[in-house]
Write an enzyme that holds these catalytic residues in place. Structure first.
Site, mmCIF file in Angstrom:
data_model
loop_
_atom_site.group_PDB
_atom_site.id
_atom_site.type_symbol
_atom_site.label_atom_id
_atom_site.label_comp_id
_atom_site.label_asym_id
_atom_site.label_seq_id
_atom_site.Cartn_x
_atom_site.Cartn_y
_atom_site.Cartn_z
ATOM 1 C CG ASP A 260 -18.542 -42.706 8.471
ATOM 2 O OD1 ASP A 260 -17.365 -42.768 8.076
ATOM 3 O OD2 ASP A 260 -19.231 -43.717 8.727
ATOM 4 C CE LYS B 174 -14.387 -49.464 3.672
ATOM 5 N NZ LYS B 174 -15.471 -50.387 3.578
ATOM 6 C CD1 TRP C 213 -22.148 -49.590 5.812
ATOM 7 C CD2 TRP C 213 -21.386 -48.627 7.676
ATOM 8 N NE1 TRP C 213 -21.224 -50.432 6.365
ATOM 9 C CE2 TRP C 213 -20.741 -49.870 7.510
ATOM 10 C CE3 TRP C 213 -21.060 -47.843 8.782
ATOM 11 C CZ2 TRP C 213 -19.794 -50.346 8.414
ATOM 12 C CZ3 TRP C 213 -20.116 -48.308 9.670
ATOM 13 C CH2 TRP C 213 -19.489 -49.545 9.496
HETATM 14 C C1 LIG Z 1 -19.877 -45.309 5.652
HETATM 15 C C2 LIG Z 1 -18.935 -46.240 6.330
HETATM 16 N N1 LIG Z 1 -18.445 -45.917 7.532
HETATM 17 C C3 LIG Z 1 -17.602 -46.701 8.179
HETATM 18 C C4 LIG Z 1 -17.197 -47.901 7.641
HETATM 19 C C5 LIG Z 1 -16.263 -48.710 8.503
HETATM 20 O O1 LIG Z 1 -15.334 -49.484 7.929
HETATM 21 P P1 LIG Z 1 -14.248 -50.255 8.795
HETATM 22 O O2 LIG Z 1 -14.786 -50.494 10.145
HETATM 23 O O3 LIG Z 1 -14.024 -51.516 8.035
HETATM 24 O O4 LIG Z 1 -13.050 -49.371 8.818
HETATM 25 C C6 LIG Z 1 -17.684 -48.303 6.398
HETATM 26 C C7 LIG Z 1 -17.340 -49.601 5.821
HETATM 27 O O5 LIG Z 1 -17.945 -50.137 4.955
HETATM 28 C C8 LIG Z 1 -18.568 -47.434 5.716
HETATM 29 O O6 LIG Z 1 -19.062 -47.743 4.520
#
Ligand SMILES: Cc1ncc(COP(=O)(O)O)c(C=O)c1O
Length: 403
Positions: free
Chosen positions: A216, A251, A135
């Site tokens: 993660d 999500k 990511w």
């Molecule tokens: C791999 C991964 N980690 C962390 C996140 C963090 O998401 P958020 O900060 O919206 O909770 C995302 C969001 O797309 C992700 O794909």
């Protein structure tokens, strides 16, 4: 000429690539347009709905709330305990031993940031290894935490699967005290997840080389189920003295804009756990002081109430079944069209994302000729497909591959 100001030294930066594609999509008035670029779940009608369990929990939260005063630097304690049980499993030995420190954060992104600062503070010369690909915001968040970042091979773009031998080779070459960032499930962007056996091998390697797993888990429940998706985290936390886990409720609870996430750190003993907890709070204080409460209060309520929790797991199952069903459907539709590429890998991957594995030119043709929008890497969000557009999308992909 005006005098030079401090801000003059800043260079303008290009907008986020995905946001640019979203703008092009919005400006396109073709009735057949399809957006496979966004990073959020969509239902059959293309909406990202508020879950029913969230609506009900939110009503309870509003009714019970009698102050907007601060909660705590570490956030909502009920949320933190609920998330620990969800991620590690309520009976996990690390929890029973009092070796897990958890802090509620603004989203999973906030969790990556706080965790990154902790790693940097604990071992300023530590390197954090990211999967190739990962990511993109991992690099941004951990880089801003002052960490030096490296990459390990993960997804083999031509074989369209994990190059596990190469990953093993890379982990074997890491220095003691380095961290390896592993996606718990639903790898973003490639969708290729580690098997239970591969997690075992990685646990052995981390143990042997003194490498700290930094996991993660932003999509728990969206690959195989809440328990199966957490098996890597749970195994690592059983086998290793130190593990960093960042989680998100964006999500699996659909709480994107409420910014709800957590960082949990497993320590070797209670004393070090207290030290880690105080440092996590101190880092959070130094970045944003207090996390937002509303979304975390909703999650805490859902996890604590048997009826709401059942409703949540049903809604989560529905999202997961839809994603996995769409994966099979798209793979079948492409197979029916006899495309030169075998797309069966899409059905075997998990979560919202997969790489189609097509070239940049074909991605542009999909957009310009067929109004099908995906990011340049050919990453698609499977949730953008529905019964109404799947044939159109499969036809478009087959067309750009045939000539
Ligand atoms: C791999 C991964 N980690 C962390 C996140 C963090 O998401 P958020 O900060 O919206 O909770 C995302 C969001 O797309 C992700 O794909």
């Amino acid at each position: 000429m005006t005098a030079k100001t401090v801000l003059d030294s800043l260079k303008p930066l290009p907008p986020d690539a995905i946001l640019g594609i979203m703008q092009l999509y919005r400006a396109d008035d073709d009735p057949n347009k399809v957006d496979l670029s966004v990073g959020v779940y969509q239902d059959e009608s293309g909406r990202t709905p508020v879950l029913e369990c969230v609506k009900r929990a939110e009503a309870d939260v509003y009714a019970a709330e009698d102050t907007k005063s601060y909660v705590a630097i570490a956030g909502n304690a009920g949320f933190n305990r609920g998330v620990e049980a969800l991620v590690f499993g309520a009976d996990h030995p690390a929890l029973a031993d009092g070796r897990v420190a958890t802090v509620q954060t603004p989203g999973g992104s906030g969790a990556v940031s706080v965790a990154g600062h902790l790693v940097q503070r604990a071992k300023p010369d530590a390197r954090v290894w990211l999967s190739d690909p990962s990511w993109p915001n991992h690099r941004q968040l951990l880089g801003l935490a002052g960490l030096s970042l490296e990459q390990y091979p993960y997804y083999d773009r031509s074989a369209k699967s994990i190059d596990f031998d190469a990953m093993v080779g890379a982990v074997s070459g890491m220095r003691g005290g380095d961290s390896v960032l592993i996606h718990g499930c639903c790898h973003n962007p490639c969708g290729a997840d580690l098997t239970a056996e591969q997690w075992q091998v990685l646990a052995d390697l981390c143990e042997r080389h003194g490498v700290v797993p930094f996991i993660d888990i932003a999509y728990q429940g969206l690959a195989e189920g809440l328990e199966a998706d957490a098996r890597g985290v749970r195994l690592m936390a059983e086998r290793l003295p130190e593990v960093v886990v960042v989680a998100s409720c964006s999500k699996n609870f659909g709480l994107y804009r409420e910014r709800v996430g957590s960082v949990s750190v497993v320590s070797p003993d209670r004393e070090r756990n207290r030290t880690v907890a105080s440092n996590l709070s101190n880092i959070a204080r130094g970045i944003y002081s207090m996390p937002p409460d509303h979304g975390a209060a909703i999650v805490a309520r859902i996890l604590a109430d048997a009826e709401l929790r059942t409703l949540w797991t049903e809604e989560l199952d529905e999202m997961r079944d839809r994603l996995n069903g769409l994966r099979r459907l798209l793979a079948d539709k492409l197979a029916e069209r006899g495309t030169p590429t075998d797309f069966s890998f899409i059905a075997n991957e998990r979560g919202m994302f997969s790489f189609l594995g097509i070239g940049r030119e074909q991605v542009v043709r999909l957009r310009e000729e067929f109004h099908v929008y995906l990011v340049e890497s050919s990453r698609i969000n499977v949730a953008g497909i529905n019964q109404g557009n799947v044939d159109y999308v499969a036809d478009a992909i087959a067309a750009v591959l045939s000539d």
